[in-house]
Design a protein around this motif. Sequence first.
Motif, PDB file in Angstrom:
ATOM      1  N   LEU A   2       0.816  -1.209   0.000  1.00  0.00           N
ATOM      2  CA  LEU A   2       0.000   0.000   0.000  1.00  0.00           C
ATOM      3  C   LEU A   2       0.848   1.257   0.000  1.00  0.00           C
ATOM      4  CD1 LEU A   2      -2.693  -1.055   2.626  1.00  0.00           C
ATOM      5  CD2 LEU A   2      -2.942  -0.995   0.136  1.00  0.00           C
ATOM      6  N   LEU A   3       2.087   1.171   0.449  1.00  0.00           N
ATOM      7  CA  LEU A   3       2.931   2.355   0.516  1.00  0.00           C
ATOM      8  C   LEU A   3       3.158   2.953  -0.872  1.00  0.00           C
ATOM      9  CD1 LEU A   3       4.586   4.287   2.205  1.00  0.00           C
ATOM     10  CD2 LEU A   3       6.506   2.683   2.078  1.00  0.00           C
ATOM     11  N   VAL A   4       3.170   2.122  -1.900  1.00  0.00           N
ATOM     12  CA  VAL A   4       3.363   2.634  -3.254  1.00  0.00           C
ATOM     13  C   VAL A   4       2.181   3.514  -3.658  1.00  0.00           C
ATOM     14  CG1 VAL A   4       3.566   1.968  -5.681  1.00  0.00           C
ATOM     15  CG2 VAL A   4       4.896   0.770  -3.944  1.00  0.00           C
ATOM     16  N   GLY A   5       0.964   3.085  -3.335  1.00  0.00           N
ATOM     17  CA  GLY A   5      -0.198   3.896  -3.647  1.00  0.00           C
ATOM     18  C   GLY A   5      -0.175   5.234  -2.937  1.00  0.00           C
ATOM     19  N   ALA A   6       0.188   5.226  -1.655  1.00  0.00           N
ATOM     20  CA  ALA A   6       0.300   6.481  -0.919  1.00  0.00           C
ATOM     21  C   ALA A   6       1.373   7.371  -1.526  1.00  0.00           C
ATOM     22  CB  ALA A   6       0.605   6.191   0.547  1.00  0.00           C
ATOM     23  N   GLY A   7       2.487   6.757  -1.920  1.00  0.00           N
ATOM     24  CA  GLY A   7       3.563   7.532  -2.526  1.00  0.00           C
ATOM     25  C   GLY A   7       3.145   8.182  -3.836  1.00  0.00           C
ATOM     26  N   VAL A   8       2.425   7.449  -4.663  1.00  0.00           N
ATOM     27  CA  VAL A   8       1.934   8.014  -5.919  1.00  0.00           C
ATOM     28  C   VAL A   8       1.002   9.186  -5.643  1.00  0.00           C
ATOM     29  CG1 VAL A   8       0.473   7.545  -7.937  1.00  0.00           C
ATOM     30  CG2 VAL A   8       2.241   5.898  -7.263  1.00  0.00           C
ATOM     31  N   ALA A   9       0.105   9.036  -4.666  1.00  0.00           N
ATOM     32  CA  ALA A   9      -0.832  10.110  -4.336  1.00  0.00           C
ATOM     33  C   ALA A   9      -0.099  11.376  -3.923  1.00  0.00           C
ATOM     34  CB  ALA A   9      -1.772   9.649  -3.227  1.00  0.00           C
ATOM     35  N   LEU A  10       0.891  11.249  -3.062  1.00  0.00           N
ATOM     36  CA  LEU A  10       1.572  12.431  -2.550  1.00  0.00           C
ATOM     37  C   LEU A  10       2.545  13.010  -3.569  1.00  0.00           C
ATOM     38  CD1 LEU A  10       2.152  11.337   1.134  1.00  0.00           C
ATOM     39  CD2 LEU A  10       0.440  12.896   0.232  1.00  0.00           C
ATOM     40  N   ARG A  11       3.108  12.166  -4.408  1.00  0.00           N
ATOM     41  CA  ARG A  11       4.010  12.678  -5.446  1.00  0.00           C
ATOM     42  C   ARG A  11       3.236  13.479  -6.486  1.00  0.00           C
ATOM     43  NH1 ARG A  11       7.267  14.684  -7.971  1.00  0.00           N
ATOM     44  NH2 ARG A  11       9.222  13.869  -8.814  1.00  0.00           N
ATOM     45  N   ARG A  12       1.990  13.097  -6.733  1.00  0.00           N
ATOM     46  CA  ARG A  12       1.148  13.857  -7.662  1.00  0.00           C
ATOM     47  C   ARG A  12       0.684  15.173  -7.052  1.00  0.00           C
ATOM     48  NH1 ARG A  12      -2.951   8.991  -9.476  1.00  0.00           N
ATOM     49  NH2 ARG A  12      -1.646   8.033 -11.110  1.00  0.00           N
ATOM     50  N   ALA A  13       0.632  15.250  -5.740  1.00  0.00           N
ATOM     51  CA  ALA A  13       0.105  16.431  -5.054  1.00  0.00           C
ATOM     52  C   ALA A  13       1.135  17.556  -5.052  1.00  0.00           C
ATOM     53  CB  ALA A  13      -0.267  16.061  -3.618  1.00  0.00           C
ATOM     54  N   PRO A  14       0.677  18.800  -4.913  1.00  0.00           N
ATOM     55  CA  PRO A  14       1.630  19.910  -4.787  1.00  0.00           C
ATOM     56  C   PRO A  14       2.484  19.748  -3.535  1.00  0.00           C
ATOM     57  CG  PRO A  14      -0.609  20.708  -5.209  1.00  0.00           C
ATOM     58  CD  PRO A  14      -0.727  19.244  -4.900  1.00  0.00           C
ATOM     59  N   GLY A  15       3.696  20.260  -3.597  1.00  0.00           N
ATOM     60  CA  GLY A  15       4.567  20.251  -2.438  1.00  0.00           C
ATOM     61  C   GLY A  15       5.505  19.065  -2.390  1.00  0.00           C
ATOM     62  N   ARG A  16       6.209  18.973  -1.284  1.00  0.00           N
ATOM     63  CA  ARG A  16       7.211  17.924  -1.050  1.00  0.00           C
ATOM     64  C   ARG A  16       6.895  17.282   0.286  1.00  0.00           C
ATOM     65  NH1 ARG A  16      13.386  19.716   0.005  1.00  0.00           N
ATOM     66  NH2 ARG A  16      14.141  17.843   1.072  1.00  0.00           N
ATOM     67  N   HIS A  17       6.855  15.962   0.296  1.00  0.00           N
ATOM     68  CA  HIS A  17       6.358  15.256   1.475  1.00  0.00           C
ATOM     69  C   HIS A  17       7.385  14.253   1.985  1.00  0.00           C
ATOM     70  CE1 HIS A  17       2.774  16.584  -0.811  1.00  0.00           C
ATOM     71  NE2 HIS A  17       2.383  16.949   0.386  1.00  0.00           N
ATOM     72  N   GLY A  18       7.376  14.081   3.293  1.00  0.00           N
ATOM     73  CA  GLY A  18       8.242  13.107   3.936  1.00  0.00           C
ATOM     74  C   GLY A  18       7.491  11.826   4.257  1.00  0.00           C
ATOM     75  N   LEU A  19       8.237  10.859   4.747  1.00  0.00           N
ATOM     76  CA  LEU A  19       7.690   9.548   5.090  1.00  0.00           C
ATOM     77  C   LEU A  19       8.237   9.094   6.428  1.00  0.00           C
ATOM     78  CD1 LEU A  19       6.268   6.813   4.454  1.00  0.00           C
ATOM     79  CD2 LEU A  19       8.378   6.138   3.259  1.00  0.00           C
ATOM     80  N   VAL A  20       7.347   8.651   7.309  1.00  0.00           N
ATOM     81  CA  VAL A  20       7.727   7.937   8.524  1.00  0.00           C
ATOM     82  C   VAL A  20       7.352   6.479   8.324  1.00  0.00           C
ATOM     83  CG1 VAL A  20       7.380   7.677  11.000  1.00  0.00           C
ATOM     84  CG2 VAL A  20       7.368   9.959   9.967  1.00  0.00           C
ATOM     85  N   HIS A  21       8.332   5.600   8.364  1.00  0.00           N
ATOM     86  CA  HIS A  21       8.154   4.172   8.088  1.00  0.00           C
ATOM     87  C   HIS A  21       8.371   3.410   9.395  1.00  0.00           C
ATOM     88  CE1 HIS A  21       9.369   0.190   6.313  1.00  0.00           C
ATOM     89  NE2 HIS A  21       8.450   0.511   5.420  1.00  0.00           N
ATOM     90  N   LEU A  22       7.263   3.056  10.074  1.00  0.00           N
ATOM     91  CA  LEU A  22       7.321   2.299  11.326  1.00  0.00           C
ATOM     92  C   LEU A  22       7.101   0.839  10.999  1.00  0.00           C
ATOM     93  CD1 LEU A  22       5.139   4.597  13.637  1.00  0.00           C
ATOM     94  CD2 LEU A  22       7.610   4.711  13.213  1.00  0.00           C
ATOM     95  N   ASP A  23       8.102   0.014  11.234  1.00  0.00           N
ATOM     96  CA  ASP A  23       8.053  -1.354  10.722  1.00  0.00           C
ATOM     97  C   ASP A  23       9.079  -2.178  11.483  1.00  0.00           C
ATOM     98  OD1 ASP A  23       8.350  -3.701   8.913  1.00  0.00           O
ATOM     99  OD2 ASP A  23       7.291  -2.466   7.447  1.00  0.00           O
ATOM    100  N   GLY A  24       8.764  -3.434  11.723  1.00  0.00           N
ATOM    101  CA  GLY A  24       9.709  -4.323  12.355  1.00  0.00           C
ATOM    102  C   GLY A  24      10.878  -4.719  11.478  1.00  0.00           C
ATOM    103  N   HIS A  25      10.800  -4.360  10.196  1.00  0.00           N
ATOM    104  CA  HIS A  25      11.863  -4.631   9.229  1.00  0.00           C
ATOM    105  C   HIS A  25      12.062  -3.374   8.388  1.00  0.00           C
ATOM    106  CE1 HIS A  25       9.565  -8.321  10.101  1.00  0.00           C
ATOM    107  NE2 HIS A  25      10.753  -8.899  10.177  1.00  0.00           N
ATOM    108  N   THR A  26      13.253  -3.213   7.834  1.00  0.00           N
ATOM    109  CA  THR A  26      13.475  -2.063   6.967  1.00  0.00           C
ATOM    110  C   THR A  26      12.734  -2.186   5.641  1.00  0.00           C
ATOM    111  OG1 THR A  26      15.498  -3.073   6.103  1.00  0.00           O
ATOM    112  CG2 THR A  26      15.731  -1.507   7.938  1.00  0.00           C
TER     113      THR A  26
END
Length: 297
Positions: A98-122
Motif C-alpha cells: 500500500l505504501l506505493v499507492g500512498a507515494g503516488v498520491a503524494l508525489r502527484r500532489a503539490p509540495g514535497r512530502h516526507g515519510l515515517v516508516h514504522l516497521d519491524g523490518h526495513t
Amino acid sequence: MISAPTNLGLRPPAPASVPGTAKAPEALREAGLYRRLAERGAHERGVVLPGRYADDAAPGRLRNQDLIVEHARRLAERIATARADGLVPLVIGGDCSLLVGAGVALRRAPGRHGLVHLDGHTDFRHPGNSDRCASLAGEDLAAAVGLHWPAVADIDGLSPYFAPADTAHAGCRDDDDALDETTALLGAVVPAARIRREGVAAAARRILEVVDRDGLDGYWLHLDVDILDASVMPAVDSPDPGGLDAAELTDLLAALAPRAIGAQVTVFDPDLDPDGGRARLLADVLVAGLEALGERR
C-alpha cells in the motif's frame, strides 16, 4: 477511513494458499475499530479492492506486479479525493505494498512530502542488494525511495515517491540485513532496541527532525504492526522478537500522528488470530495512538 484489503505484496504462507491480510479491515471492524474511530469524528470513504492473488513471480518481476500497480493507482486516487475534501486519510490494510499507492498520491500532489516508516523490518530488499526480489511487502521502502524496478518504483514517471533524505524509519531489529544501508541513505533510522533504550520521546524527536522541518509540506505515516514484539503481535507475516510493546507503540503513534497528513496500517493477519484477541489489542492501540491524526498538520 479507507479500507484496502490487499494481500498482493506477500508471498504465499503455504503452497496453494494466500496471505490473510486481505481480511484485516473486516476483522478490525469486528473488533470495534471503525465504530470507535467514527465516534471520534472519522468518516468511511469506501473500499479499494485488489485484484485476484496469483503466485506469479518471475525473474525481473514481482508476484502480482501488474495488479499491485493497478491497485496503487486506484488507491492514490482515493487518497487524493479524501485530501481534496479536507480530510486526513487513514488507510486500513492490507499489506505493505500500500505504501506505493500512498507515494503516488503524494508525489502527484503539490509540495514535497516526507515519510515515517514504522516497521519491524526495513523492507529494503531491492535489485541492487538482493537476487530474491519477489514480494513488494518486504521491499516497499526501497520502492518508495526509488531503488526498485521502475515498474513499481517509477509508476507514471513519479520516482522517487519520497526522497531518502525526507524519510525516517523506526522499529527494525538490530540484525536487519539492510540496517547499514538504510542508516547511510535515509534521513534517520531508529531501531527498536534504541527506542526501548532511549525512550519513545527521544525516538519521536529524532524522526520529527527529519520529516517535520522547513521545506516539507507534511509527512505520511506508515505502520506495519510487526513493529510489535512477536509475543505481543504474532498475527503477522514475519513475527520477530525484540520489538515494541503495545504501550510503546501507542505512545510513538500519539507523538507522530498529530502532524501527519495521512497514515496507513498494514500486515495484520486475522488467519493467525482465531479468537480475535490480537485484533482487539490492535484496535486499542490504533484508537489511542491515532486519535489526533492530522489535527496539527
